[in-house]
Scaffold this motif. Sequence first.
Motif, short mmCIF file in Angstrom:
data_model
loop_
_atom_site.label_atom_id
_atom_site.label_comp_id
_atom_site.label_asym_id
_atom_site.label_seq_id
_atom_site.Cartn_x
_atom_site.Cartn_y
_atom_site.Cartn_z
N ASP A 11 0.83 -1.21 0.00
CA ASP A 11 0.00 0.00 0.00
C ASP A 11 0.86 1.25 0.00
O ASP A 11 0.59 2.22 -0.70
CB ASP A 11 -0.91 0.02 1.24
N LEU A 12 1.91 1.20 0.84
CA LEU A 12 2.78 2.36 0.95
C LEU A 12 3.61 2.53 -0.32
O LEU A 12 3.82 3.65 -0.79
CB LEU A 12 3.68 2.20 2.18
N LEU A 14 2.73 1.68 -3.35
CA LEU A 14 1.84 2.22 -4.38
C LEU A 14 1.65 3.73 -4.16
O LEU A 14 1.68 4.52 -5.09
CB LEU A 14 0.50 1.49 -4.33
N LEU A 15 1.49 4.09 -2.88
CA LEU A 15 1.29 5.49 -2.54
C LEU A 15 2.49 6.33 -2.99
O LEU A 15 2.35 7.37 -3.62
CB LEU A 15 1.08 5.61 -1.03
N ILE A 18 2.55 6.67 -6.70
CA ILE A 18 1.61 7.68 -7.21
C ILE A 18 2.16 9.09 -7.00
O ILE A 18 2.18 9.91 -7.91
CB ILE A 18 0.24 7.53 -6.51
N PHE A 19 2.65 9.36 -5.77
CA PHE A 19 3.17 10.69 -5.49
C PHE A 19 4.29 11.06 -6.48
O PHE A 19 4.36 12.19 -6.95
CB PHE A 19 3.72 10.77 -4.06
N ARG A 22 3.13 11.25 -10.35
CA ARG A 22 2.37 12.48 -10.61
C ARG A 22 3.28 13.65 -10.93
O ARG A 22 2.88 14.62 -11.56
CB ARG A 22 1.52 12.84 -9.39
N THR A 103 4.26 13.48 4.32
CA THR A 103 3.25 13.87 3.33
C THR A 103 3.87 13.69 1.95
O THR A 103 5.10 13.64 1.80
CB THR A 103 2.85 15.34 3.52
N GLY A 104 2.98 13.56 0.96
CA GLY A 104 3.44 13.40 -0.41
C GLY A 104 4.33 14.55 -0.84
O GLY A 104 5.36 14.36 -1.49
N THR A 105 3.93 15.75 -0.43
CA THR A 105 4.70 16.94 -0.81
C THR A 105 6.13 16.83 -0.30
O THR A 105 7.09 17.12 -1.03
CB THR A 105 4.04 18.18 -0.17
#
Lengths: 125, 387
Positions: A11-12, A14-15, A18-19, A22, A103-105
């Motif tokens: 899950d992590l 994949l996260l 994605i970040f 993008r 955080t993604g940022t």
Amino acid sequence: MRVLVVDDDPDLSLLMEIFLTRRGHEVLLASDGRDGLDVLGREGVDLVVLDWMMPTLDGIAMTRAIRADPRVRHLPLLMVTARHDHGEAVAAGVDEVLGKPFTGTVLVATVEDLGGRSLPTGASA
Amino acid sequence: MTVEANPLAETPRSALSQAEERWRLTLDHSPLGMALVSPAGAFLRVNPALCEIVGHSAEILIGLTFQDITHPEDLEMDLALVDECLLGQRTSYRLLKRYLHADGRQVWVEISVALVRDEDDVPLHFVVHVEDVGEQMVAQAQVQALVSELAARTAELQRSNGELEHFAAVASHDLRSPLSVISGYLELLAADHGDTLDARGRGYLDRAQDAAGRMMGLLDALLGYARLDGDVLRRSPVDIDLLLDEVLADLSADACQLAAHVVRRIAPGGLHADPELVRQLLQNLVANAVKYRAPERALEILVELEPSGGDWCLSVVDNGRGIAPDLIERAFDMFTRDEADPTPGAGIGLATCRRIVARHGGRIWAEPVVGGGTAVRCLLPGRRVLA
Ligand SMILES: Nc1ncnc2c1ncn2[C@@H]1O[C@H](COP(=O)(O)OP(=O)(O)OP(=O)(O)O)[C@@H](O)[C@H]1O
Ligand SMILES: [Mg+2]
């Protein structure tokens, strides 16, 4: 950039994928240290994001293996971990430690900062 | 009175020497059980104390052997020692063993046995002293039980300490990772799909993100508490002014504005403590003063450090809403909160403070302030010069 993400939590992973995608980065995934070293043997990457606690080969052992291998020892390494003893990771040879949760940022900013330090800007996207 | 078996009993009474008479009196009045026992084990002479210990009359005992009244489990060892005496390998022995009382119960005794031989070195009889050690054995058994209970509790305590550390590790890794996933996807959801949600949907998302953030804070507080025990105290001179500056800077912007009303009264002279822990202590106390302020008046906080005997008293005093009287004693227990108060909090802050102060060998308590407010005071031991 071509980023290898090594984490046993799908899950992590994949996260993080994605970040990073993008923002236009290419992401390769590996599920533990051993798998990660395999990918490094086959594929050229610009930076490695790795977890600490993983089965078979953990992030510290993987870091040592990378730092001992002349073909990949120059790679910037970013460790993401829930552990607090960041000093040990730095001593093993990682360039930067990011505490969980992040955080993604912050993840993207740290990866780009670290990649930019060792790469000519725009080397690979 | 002493009863004698053949052949001694046949000796005419008139022929008893004075020595023999004294021996009889000694036997009769000795508080110790005494007996003469034949090399084969038959009781030849017994005294009243022995009869008392084993519950048989002298007449019956004279017809028995020591083998008859010894607990079967203890007989082998006794017989082996008897053999060693008869073989000349030893002249006497002591033994802790059990007799079987006439009523069936077992009686713990300590026996001292010596073999008497004649001029030609032929074994005559054993002289046996018997002491009832039942009470001692009970006391000893109790001590034994207490000792093993203590050992069990210590082991239990060590185990639960180990479990606490294990818990910290689990909380650190296994709970943080899924929480990263939750807050990460919530972040993605808000960034990528926030626009397509209606106001209600965004409200749900906000609540979920808010709760994930609170859970992270809770995990951090729990971990901080668990870690307090593991780390060694690093005592050095503590600059309260500096720590307070850091604490105030770390408070969020509006809290920082409120904290502008902080009055300091810091005595010089050097509190000697673990600066990181004192920072945590101040952080929790100042955060509480800000969080539980009284809405009807401007917040004022006094941070005071003053010498008290050889010790230091560190106080954080506010003019806030005050701790409810029924809570003031328990406020330092883990998870204690004012249930009627909707202000968010985990109830870990003051428990952490108490642990920090206790680690320094000090004491912490809260007092109500006249006119409204709370004073939390910590008595921290001064630097002791160890000879
Ligand atoms: N300065 C204060 N004034 C009034 N009430 C207080 C003050 N400090 C503590 N309390 C009361 O004592 C309770 C326990 O405080 P504590 O700091 O342990 O927990 P908390 O503030 O609720 O949560 P947290 O773990 O986030 O600090 C609080 O919930 C509050 O009711
Ligand atoms: Mg608090």
